[in-house]
Design a protein around this motif. Structure first.
Motif, PDB file in Angstrom:
ATOM      1  N   GLU A 302     -27.815  41.463  91.761  1.00 55.83           N
ATOM      2  CA  GLU A 302     -29.081  42.457  91.939  1.00 55.83           C
ATOM      3  C   GLU A 302     -29.643  42.191  93.320  1.00 55.83           C
ATOM      4  O   GLU A 302     -30.099  43.131  93.867  1.00 55.83           O
ATOM      5  N   THR A 335     -41.079  34.055  87.927  1.00 56.12           N
ATOM      6  CA  THR A 335     -40.149  34.801  87.074  1.00 56.12           C
ATOM      7  C   THR A 335     -40.990  35.199  85.877  1.00 56.12           C
ATOM      8  O   THR A 335     -42.023  34.699  85.535  1.00 56.12           O
ATOM      9  N   ARG A 336     -40.318  36.208  84.987  1.00 57.41           N
ATOM     10  CA  ARG A 336     -40.927  36.545  83.805  1.00 57.41           C
ATOM     11  C   ARG A 336     -39.952  36.223  82.497  1.00 57.41           C
ATOM     12  O   ARG A 336     -38.492  36.773  82.834  1.00 57.41           O
ATOM     13  N   GLU A 343     -36.687  38.800  84.681  1.00 59.99           N
ATOM     14  CA  GLU A 343     -37.169  39.373  85.846  1.00 59.99           C
ATOM     15  C   GLU A 343     -37.494  38.121  87.044  1.00 59.99           C
ATOM     16  O   GLU A 343     -37.876  36.992  86.292  1.00 59.99           O
ATOM     17  N   SER A 359     -40.885  43.229  91.010  1.00 64.09           N
ATOM     18  CA  SER A 359     -39.793  42.549  89.992  1.00 64.09           C
ATOM     19  C   SER A 359     -38.352  43.070  90.015  1.00 64.09           C
ATOM     20  O   SER A 359     -38.289  44.182  90.822  1.00 64.09           O
ATOM     21  N   VAL A 360     -37.484  42.148  89.959  1.00 64.28           N
ATOM     22  CA  VAL A 360     -35.934  42.410  90.028  1.00 64.28           C
ATOM     23  C   VAL A 360     -35.418  42.022  88.593  1.00 64.28           C
ATOM     24  O   VAL A 360     -35.530  41.017  88.180  1.00 64.28           O
ATOM     25  N   SER A 361     -34.997  42.929  87.726  1.00 61.87           N
ATOM     26  CA  SER A 361     -34.390  42.697  86.755  1.00 61.87           C
ATOM     27  C   SER A 361     -33.033  41.812  86.801  1.00 61.87           C
ATOM     28  O   SER A 361     -32.527  42.205  87.789  1.00 61.87           O
ATOM     29  N   CYS A 362     -32.866  40.803  86.070  1.00 64.26           N
ATOM     30  CA  CYS A 362     -31.997  39.869  86.100  1.00 64.26           C
ATOM     31  C   CYS A 362     -31.995  39.049  84.593  1.00 64.26           C
ATOM     32  O   CYS A 362     -32.645  38.920  84.157  1.00 64.26           O
TER      33      CYS A 362
END
Length: 590
Positions: A302, A335-336, A343, A359-362
């Motif tokens: 990502e 992170t989340r 994220e 945020s970047v989803s991962c």
């Protein structure tokens, strides 16, 4: 049962055979050559345990002994607590469970055998990576008595986790050729699955060989499970490699957060994809290789988040070719996620200030903050370390008689340099011992790779109580700040106050970043502050192995007099006088 995260091809596992094992009561499958960690990851299992103080979820963060979270309790074939899933070789019938912070000692007797052996050598080489292999081969060709020990199940070191080439062929083929040649020399003893855990005076090294752990229930009853080697060497050559260094940021302890090279190792050695969508956070070039290899294997990258503002044109081109977004001059601030990262929070970074995070989803976050040379054995022998500012880590800082360090353990991070240092260090050792050394022998052909300077970043600015320095101990930046606020100035004192570096990995990943964060809080340079002293054992060693055969009557032998049987017949109550059984008194009525 299918393993959805097993790559369709590749790895050094035996795909033609299958093992069945259980984890937390559920049945899974794996292959010979797997570790418990790689087999679990192949099934998408990332949460392994919970933390010791806060009960937070913990997962696999590395591919070997530097892992901080994958602690398990082995239930079968024999109960054993506090082992790392990344170091447990898979076998049929293995049963394990994740630990809720602490393990449980076995409540049944250990029926396995343990023993000890002595060995003498002109040259002891610790580590069978590129530097160690060539050092051992150089010494063997001179006719020296050589002992080569390596902790992995097979030789190769870092070469097992990549796609390097040596001499125009796959590096693993070169490894096989070296191992085969070493086997032809009668004065060479080559021990895999053997960890040198203590280095003492006068070339004395203790090593633990795991002889049957990987066989499980198939282990022969007559063969010792583990063996302690007591090795005396005229020269000890340390080629133990380096550990990748993490970066501290908020919620950096979630399952799914892993060292970048370990993800590459899981791919190339075990044929496992550590996730479907990954963010890579780095301060140096080495993480790009992991990102590119994973992308080529089908993992969606990502973003690559690089704390450096300048990234080479070559790396940018490779990112563009694969469609990987590159964020230079940026960091992961947090992170989340609950039981796994979902994220990564990414923000611009100018070296001091952090911008607004997006945020970047991962499902996976790969981290590389540089490399720490594995100088433990050198330090145990009272070797003084010095800080290498370019590397961001500590390297051997003085000459020790009868000891040399080569390859990544000496701060040399390129393959060509490691190979050269392995040969040259062995040559210097042989010369010092009065043994022949053929300086004209050609080095294997290794292509030099240009490496751009990295930046040293111990932590990203943020909430100190959310930033974990030692994931094993639940110790945060706030704990370090509290120690500094209490007046502590020595890293040795701060280590004991916070317990950072006192868990199972003994600071392999937390030690240097703890020094960096402490130096930052004190307004000192890390060079002035220094790091803690490395003490044996390098990795945990079972008391049973240390005791060996010296248990029961062999540990505390019983000696009796010629009249002992008569005393017994008269009902005597005995007392121990040294090793002798002496009658203390005879009960009334006898």
């Amino acid at each position: 049962m299918t393993a959805p995260f097993r790559a369709p091809a590749g790895g050094r596992i035996d795909r033609g055979s299958q093992y069945e094992f259980t984890f937390d009561g559920r049945t899974y499958t794996g292959h010979p050559g797997d570790t418990l960690a790689s087999a679990l990851l192949s099934h998408g299992v990332h949460k392994i345990a919970t933390s010791v103080k806060l009960g937070r979820p913990r997962g696999i963060s590395a591919a070997w002994a530097e892992d901080t979270g994958g602690l398990v309790q082995i239930e079968a074939p024999f109960p054993e607590p506090m082992l790392l899933a990344s170091t447990v070789e898979l076998h049929d019938g293995l049963a394990a469970r994740g630990l809720p912070g602490q393990g449980r000692l076995a409540d049944i007797a250990d029926s396995a055998r343990y023993d000890a052996m002595h060995a003498h050598a002109d040259v002891l080489v610790v580590g069978a990576g590129p530097a160690g292999l060539l050092a051992a081969l150089t010494a063997a060709r001179s006719g020296a008595r050589v002992v080569l020990v390596d902790e992995q199940s097979e030789a190769g070191g870092s070469l097992l986790g990549g796609n390097d080439r040596i001499g125009g062929t796959a590096a693993t083929e070169w490894v096989r050729a070296v191992v085969d040649e070493l086997a032809t020399y009668p004065e060479v003893r080559h021990l895999q699955r053997t960890t040198a855990f203590g280095h003492y005076d006068d070339g004395f090294v203790l090593a633990l060989e795991r002889r049957t752990d990987h066989l499980g229930n198939a282990a022969p009853a007559w063969l010792s499970r583990q063996r302690v080697w007591r090795i005396r060497a005229s020269h000890v050559l340390v080629a133990t490699g380096a550990h990748e260094r993490p970066i501290v940021f908020a919620n950096n302890d979630l399952p799914g957060i892993m060292l970048a090279h370990s993800a590459r190792t899981f791919l190339h050695r075990y044929g496992v994809l550590v996730g479907r969508a990954a963010v890579v956070f780095s301060t140096n070039d080495s993480a790009y290789a992991a990102a590119f290899d994973l992308a080529d294997a089908g993992v969606r990258i990502e973003a690559i988040v690089d704390a450096r503002t300048e990234v080479s044109d070559g790396l940018r081109h490779e990112c563009e070719r694969r469609g990987i977004p590159l964020r230079a001059g940026a960091v992961v601030t947090g992170t989340r996620g609950d039981d796994r990262v979902i994220e990564a929070l990414v923000a611009d970074f100018d070296g001091v200030n952090v911008g607004a995070a997006k945020s970047v989803s991962c499902d996976t976050l790969l981290v590389s903050g540089g490399w720490n040379p594995a100088v433990h054995l050198f330090s145990q022998a009272r070797g003084v370390l010095r800080y290498d500012a370019a590397l961001g880590g500590f390297v051997p800082g003085e000459h020790l008689a009868g000891v040399s360090v080569a390859g990544s353990a000496n701060g040399v991070m390129d393959l060509a340099g490691c190979v050269r240092e392995g040969r040259d260090s062995a040559g210097a050792a042989l010369t010092g011992l009065g043994l022949p050394f053929d300086e004209s022998a050609p080095l294997p052909d290794v292509s030099a790779v240009a490496v751009n300077p990295g930046v040293v970043l111990s932590r990203v600015p943020g909430r100190e109580q959310d930033q974990f320095v030692d994931v094993q101990r639940d110790a945060t930046v706030a704990d370090v700040a509290r120690a500094v606020g209490a007046g502590m100035r020595s890293v040795e004192h701060i280590k004991r106050y916070t317990t950072i570096g006192t868990a199972h990995d003994q600071g392999k990943t937390s030690g240097v970043i703890a020094s960096g964060i402490t130096a930052e809080l004190l307004g000192l340079s890390i060079e002035a502050l220094g790091t803690t002293t490395f003490r044996p054992p390098y990795t945990p060693v079972a008391f049973a192995a240390l005791a060996g055969r010296d248990r029961g009557a062999l540990f505390d032998p019983v000696r009796t007099t010629a009249l002992h049987d008569w005393h017994v017949a008269q009902g005597a109550v005995f007392e121990d006088v040294g090793h002798w059984k002496r009658p203390r008194h005879y009960p009334p009525g006898r």
